[in-house]
Scaffold this active site. Structure first.
Site, PDB file in Angstrom:
ATOM      1  N   ASP A 136      -8.630  -4.395   6.202  1.00  0.00           N
ATOM      2  CA  ASP A 136      -9.556  -4.206   5.058  1.00  0.00           C
ATOM      3  C   ASP A 136     -10.403  -5.720   4.666  1.00  0.00           C
ATOM      4  OD1 ASP A 136      -9.583  -1.601   4.446  1.00  0.00           O
ATOM      5  OD2 ASP A 136      -7.789  -1.767   3.073  1.00  0.00           O
ATOM      6  N   LYS A 172      -0.844   2.171   0.942  1.00  0.00           N
ATOM      7  CA  LYS A 172      -1.260   0.769   1.608  1.00  0.00           C
ATOM      8  C   LYS A 172      -0.013  -0.243   1.155  1.00  0.00           C
ATOM      9  CE  LYS A 172      -6.147   1.343   1.905  1.00  0.00           C
ATOM     10  NZ  LYS A 172      -7.682   0.395   1.714  1.00  0.00           N
TER      11      LYS A 172
END
Length: 291
Positions: free
Chosen positions: A113, A77
């Site tokens: 997210d 990420k």
């Protein structure tokens, strides 16, 4: 994002991926395949194990015709940021990307997210207005999204990580340019637990490990009344940190809600189709895994 009341005709085959290491246990293919079917799109979603060394080549492949983009999970990420053409404001602030969108050869990094977590916490009834502090466990890409979410809820944040230096680096990314923001790296004994209303486990502790916990020998009874423990891990469905919190009378939730909400937002970014979150949640009912 365009709204869609139901299935529409497919414009042609489309492909999306998950890049992670490991990847085989992910439920993301199950969710996105259900979304493609609901939207009436001829699309496919594949989870691929991609190592750190393989990531540049895998990301370059997203520029091909017919590829919508990809999701990123552990450990990519943060490292994927340098491989992209553009970042959304959220991804730029968080410095972590979980969704890559392909448009005409250019790759834009987004972070679904954070809004996925915010919606999951709202679904769990967390009262952001209560002004309680938030403890984030971990210091990776998921932790960055958690800190961002907490700050948007105007909460003070303590970051607790096995390696304090990484927690300090994460905290400095927000506080160095904005000294008024309260994000602090801390050891366990430095946190005023009676002021904490939310603990977010954004580490991998407990993933596929029922006896592992990021808070060993912790007294959950010291938390502020009405506190919530939110564990981004959801396999097992009840982690040790959740089990011990509940035993102390503290509410605890796993990460399935966040997983579904972030997937819905990623799918919308790729396709422009707003598929109900219930489609993603229904796809999760038959199994467990990691985003």
């Amino acid at each position: 994002m365009s709204e869609n009341a139901g299935p529409q005709a497919s414009p042609g085959p489309q492909q999306a991926y998950l890049f992670a290491d490991p990847a085989a246990h992910s439920l993301s293919p199950r969710m996105h395949r259900a979304a493609f079917a609901w939207a009436g799109l001829d699309g496919a979603y594949e989870a691929r194990r991609v190592t750190a060394d393989e990531l540049p080549q895998a990301v370059a492949g997203l520029r091909h015709t017919g590829v919508l983009g990809a999701n990123l999970s552990l450990p990519h990420k943060e490292s994927v940021v340098a491989l992209l053409d553009d970042l959304t404001p959220a991804a730029q602030s968080i410095r972590a990307v979980n969704t890559v969108v392909h448009r005409e050869g250019r790759l834009t990094g987004d972070n679904t997210d954070a809004p996925g977590l915010a919606q999951a916490l709202s679904d769990a009834g967390y009262p952001w207005s209560q002004g309680a502090g938030v403890v984030v466990l971990g210091a990776g890409g998921a932790a960055r999204a958690a800190v961002y979410t907490a700050l948007r809820g105007e909460q003070n944040v303590w970051v607790l990580n096995r390696t304090r230096a990484r927690a300090e680096e994460l905290a400095a990314d927000w506080t160095a340019p904005n000294p008024e923001i309260q994000v602090r790296a801390a050891d366990r004994h430095e946190i005023p637990w009676s002021e904490v209303g939310l603990i977010i486990n954004a580490s991998s502790a407990g993933l596929n490990a029922p006896d592992e916990t990021p808070l060993a020998e912790f007294d959950f009874g010291t938390l502020r009344p009405g506190a919530l423990v939110y564990d981004m891990v959801y396999k097992p469905a009840e982690t040790r940190v959740m089990r011990e919190a509940r035993a102390a009378g503290v509410r605890a939730e796993n990460g399935l809600g966040m997983l579904a909400h972030q997937a819905r937002l990623a799918f919308a970014a790729w396709t422009g189709r707003d598929v109900p979150v219930e489609v993603f949640l229904s796809a999760l009912e038959d199994g467990g895994g990691a985003a």
